[in-house]
Write a protein that holds these residues in place. Structure first.
Motif, mmCIF file in Angstrom:
data_model
loop_
_atom_site.group_PDB
_atom_site.id
_atom_site.type_symbol
_atom_site.label_atom_id
_atom_site.label_comp_id
_atom_site.label_asym_id
_atom_site.label_seq_id
_atom_site.Cartn_x
_atom_site.Cartn_y
_atom_site.Cartn_z
ATOM 1 N N MET A 146 0.843 -1.191 0.000
ATOM 2 C CA MET A 146 0.000 0.000 0.000
ATOM 3 C C MET A 146 0.883 1.247 0.000
ATOM 4 N N ALA A 147 0.585 2.175 -0.905
ATOM 5 C CA ALA A 147 1.262 3.470 -0.924
ATOM 6 C C ALA A 147 0.388 4.471 -0.177
ATOM 7 N N ILE A 148 0.945 5.092 0.838
ATOM 8 C CA ILE A 148 0.190 6.057 1.627
ATOM 9 C C ILE A 148 0.895 7.423 1.591
ATOM 10 N N ASN A 149 0.157 8.440 1.999
ATOM 11 C CA ASN A 149 0.674 9.821 1.953
ATOM 12 C C ASN A 149 1.218 10.149 0.553
ATOM 13 N N VAL A 150 0.455 9.761 -0.463
ATOM 14 C CA VAL A 150 0.918 9.908 -1.850
ATOM 15 C C VAL A 150 0.826 11.369 -2.290
ATOM 16 N N GLU A 151 1.918 11.865 -2.840
ATOM 17 C CA GLU A 151 1.959 13.214 -3.418
ATOM 18 C C GLU A 151 2.366 13.081 -4.888
ATOM 19 N N VAL A 152 1.573 13.682 -5.764
ATOM 20 C CA VAL A 152 1.834 13.620 -7.200
ATOM 21 C C VAL A 152 2.021 15.037 -7.725
ATOM 22 N N THR A 153 3.067 15.235 -8.504
ATOM 23 C CA THR A 153 3.294 16.513 -9.178
ATOM 24 C C THR A 153 3.453 16.225 -10.665
ATOM 25 N N ALA A 154 2.638 16.878 -11.491
ATOM 26 C CA ALA A 154 2.685 16.676 -12.939
ATOM 27 C C ALA A 154 2.867 18.024 -13.623
ATOM 28 N N GLY A 155 3.997 18.185 -14.305
ATOM 29 C CA GLY A 155 4.253 19.446 -14.978
ATOM 30 C C GLY A 155 4.268 20.627 -14.042
ATOM 31 N N GLY A 156 4.707 20.405 -12.802
ATOM 32 C CA GLY A 156 4.752 21.475 -11.812
ATOM 33 C C GLY A 156 3.448 21.690 -11.073
ATOM 34 N N GLN A 157 2.407 20.932 -11.398
ATOM 35 C CA GLN A 157 1.106 21.068 -10.754
ATOM 36 C C GLN A 157 0.917 19.971 -9.717
ATOM 37 N N ALA A 158 0.669 20.361 -8.469
ATOM 38 C CA ALA A 158 0.437 19.387 -7.407
ATOM 39 C C ALA A 158 -0.976 18.836 -7.522
ATOM 40 N N LEU A 159 -1.107 17.514 -7.406
ATOM 41 C CA LEU A 159 -2.399 16.848 -7.554
ATOM 42 C C LEU A 159 -2.783 16.159 -6.253
ATOM 43 N N VAL A 160 -4.082 16.043 -6.052
ATOM 44 C CA VAL A 160 -4.598 15.419 -4.840
ATOM 45 C C VAL A 160 -5.008 13.984 -5.152
ATOM 46 N N VAL A 161 -4.519 13.058 -4.366
ATOM 47 C CA VAL A 161 -4.913 11.654 -4.481
ATOM 48 C C VAL A 161 -5.980 11.381 -3.426
ATOM 49 N N PRO A 162 -7.168 10.894 -3.829
ATOM 50 C CA PRO A 162 -8.231 10.632 -2.847
ATOM 51 C C PRO A 162 -7.743 9.755 -1.704
ATOM 52 N N ASP A 163 -7.984 10.220 -0.487
ATOM 53 C CA ASP A 163 -7.582 9.512 0.742
ATOM 54 C C ASP A 163 -6.072 9.419 0.923
ATOM 55 N N GLY A 164 -5.299 9.836 -0.070
ATOM 56 C CA GLY A 164 -3.850 9.828 0.054
ATOM 57 C C GLY A 164 -3.231 8.456 0.086
ATOM 58 N N SER A 165 -4.006 7.412 -0.266
ATOM 59 C CA SER A 165 -3.460 6.048 -0.249
ATOM 60 C C SER A 165 -3.860 5.318 -1.516
ATOM 61 N N ILE A 166 -3.005 4.371 -1.930
ATOM 62 C CA ILE A 166 -3.252 3.591 -3.137
ATOM 63 C C ILE A 166 -2.944 2.126 -2.837
ATOM 64 N N THR A 167 -3.963 1.271 -3.016
ATOM 65 C CA THR A 167 -3.776 -0.169 -2.820
ATOM 66 C C THR A 167 -4.048 -0.949 -4.105
ATOM 67 N N SER A 168 -4.753 -0.325 -5.041
ATOM 68 C CA SER A 168 -5.050 -0.968 -6.317
ATOM 69 C C SER A 168 -4.939 0.091 -7.413
ATOM 70 N N GLY A 169 -5.397 -0.247 -8.615
ATOM 71 C CA GLY A 169 -5.227 0.666 -9.734
ATOM 72 C C GLY A 169 -5.982 1.979 -9.575
ATOM 73 N N VAL A 170 -5.284 3.079 -9.791
ATOM 74 C CA VAL A 170 -5.874 4.417 -9.738
ATOM 75 C C VAL A 170 -5.351 5.214 -10.927
ATOM 76 N N THR A 171 -6.231 5.967 -11.581
ATOM 77 C CA THR A 171 -5.813 6.835 -12.670
ATOM 78 C C THR A 171 -5.743 8.266 -12.160
ATOM 79 N N VAL A 172 -4.593 8.889 -12.342
ATOM 80 C CA VAL A 172 -4.391 10.274 -11.914
ATOM 81 C C VAL A 172 -4.406 11.162 -13.160
ATOM 82 N N ARG A 173 -5.258 12.186 -13.160
ATOM 83 C CA ARG A 173 -5.398 13.064 -14.324
ATOM 84 C C ARG A 173 -5.040 14.503 -13.968
ATOM 85 N N TRP A 174 -4.616 15.251 -15.001
ATOM 86 C CA TRP A 174 -4.331 16.686 -14.843
ATOM 87 C C TRP A 174 -4.680 17.400 -16.145
#
Length: 274
Positions: A146-174
Motif C-alpha cells: 500500500m502506498a500512503i501519503n501519496v503526493e503527485v506533481t505533474a508538470g509542476g502542478q500538485a495533484l490530490v490523491v483521494p484519501d492519500g493512499s493507493i492499494t489498487s489501480g488508480v488513474t491520476v489526471r491533470w
C-alpha cells in the motif's frame, strides 16, 4: 413785447413736441415694438442660433437615462507561470524517458520512496498501483502493498490523491500534457523477516508505482540508509541479478533495468527508532 411773444411760442411748441414724443413711445411699448437703441429684457438669440433639445443633448453627451456599455474594471487572467498551456508543456525541454527511484527504509518496515519520471510522451494522465510482489519469495504472497501519503506533481502542478493512499489501480489526471511527473509516498506491506538471519534483519520487494508503462522504459534505483545491506534485481537473468554497486549508506543499480523486470529486493536491518 415781440421778443417775449416769440419765446413763448417756441416754448409751447417744444412742450407740444415733447408730449407727442412721449405718447408715441407709450404706443410703441404697448404694441411690443422696441425703442431704437434699446433691447427688451425678453429678447433672445434668433431661433436659428438656439440649439434644439436634441442637439444640446448630443453636445453635452448621453443623459443619465440613456443606455451605456458597462466595462469591467479589471480582468483576471491565469498566471502563465502556474498555468502553462498544452503547447508550452509539451515543448518544454525534457531528458530521456525513464524513472529514477530513490528509497529509504523506516523502522516500521515501510519505505519512503521518491520517483522522478520522464514519460515517453506528453500525456494528461497516468495509471498507478503498487507493484505485484506475491512471487518475490516466501512470505511475500501474504503481503498487501500500500502506498500512503501519496503526493503527485505533474508538470509542476500538485495533484490530490483521494484519501492519500493507493492499494489498487488508480488513474491520476491533470490539465495540460506533460512528460514530467514526480511521485512521493510511503510504501508499506512490502517487507518480511529474513529467514535464518538475526532478529531485525528484513527483506523488502518493490518496484515503481507507475502502471502500464512500455516494457523497455529504463529504471534506475537508489536505496539509502546506514542499515542497508544489499540491492538485487531478481527478475533479471541469473548472471545479472547482482545488479547494484555501493555500500551503506547507499546502493544503486549499475545499469538501467527495463520496466517489465524492474522489481528489486533490498536486504536491510530495520533501523532503530530514536
Amino acid at each position: 413785447m415781440p421778443g417775449s411773444r416769440a419765446r413763448e411760442i417756441v416754448r409751447r411748441s417744444v412742450g407740444a413736441l415733447t408730449v407727442t414724443a412721449l405718447l408715441g413711445a407709450a404706443v410703441a411699448v404697448g404694441a411690443g415694438l422696441s425703442w431704437p437703441g434699446t433691447v427688451r429684457a425678453t429678447d433672445g438669440a434668433p431661433a436659428s442660433a438656439v440649439p434644439s433639445p436634441a442637439s444640446r443633448q448630443s453636445a453635452a453627451g448621453p443623459s443619465a437615462s440613456s443606455t451605456r456599455t458597462i466595462v469591467p474594471t479589471r480582468t483576471i487572467s491565469p498566471n502563465p507561470q502556474t498555468s502553462p498551456t498544452a503547447t508550452q508543456s509539451a515543448s518544454a525541454a525534457v531528458g530521456n524517458p525513464g524513472i529514477a527511484i530513490t528509497a529509504r527504509p523506516d523502522p516500521d518496515g515501510s519505505f519512503f520512496v521518491s520517483e522522478v519520471i520522464t514519460l515517453p510522451e506528453a500525456v494528461t494522465e497516468v495509471a498507478v498501483r503498487p507493484a505485484f510482489i506475491g512471487d518475490a519469495g516466501t512470505g511475500f504472497e501474504r503481503l498487501r502493498p500500500m502506498a500512503i501519503n501519496v503526493e503527485v506533481t505533474a508538470g509542476g502542478q500538485a495533484l490530490v490523491v483521494p484519501d492519500g493512499s493507493i492499494t489498487s489501480g488508480v488513474t491520476v489526471r491533470w490539465g495540460s500534457p506533460t512528460q514530467q511527473v514526480q511521485l512521493r509516498y510511503r510504501l508499506s506491506g512490502v517487507s518480511v523477516a529474513s529467514a535464518h538471519a538475526k532478529p531485525g534483519r528484513a527483506l523488502a520487494a518493490f518496484g515503481s508505482l507507475l502502471d502500464r508503462m512500455p516494457a523497455n522504459l529504463p529504471i534506475t534505483v537508489v536505496v539509502t540508509g546506514k542499515t542497508v545491506l544489499s540491492l538485487t534485481c531478481p527478475q533479471l537473468p541469473l548472471a545479472t541479478m547482482a545488479c547494484s554497486a555501493g555500500k551503506a549508506p547507499q546502493f544503486q543499480t549499475l545499469h538501467p533495468i527495463p520496466f517489465d523486470r524492474s522489481r528489486v529486493l533490498v536486504q536491510y536491518d530495520r533501523p532503530v527508532r530514536r
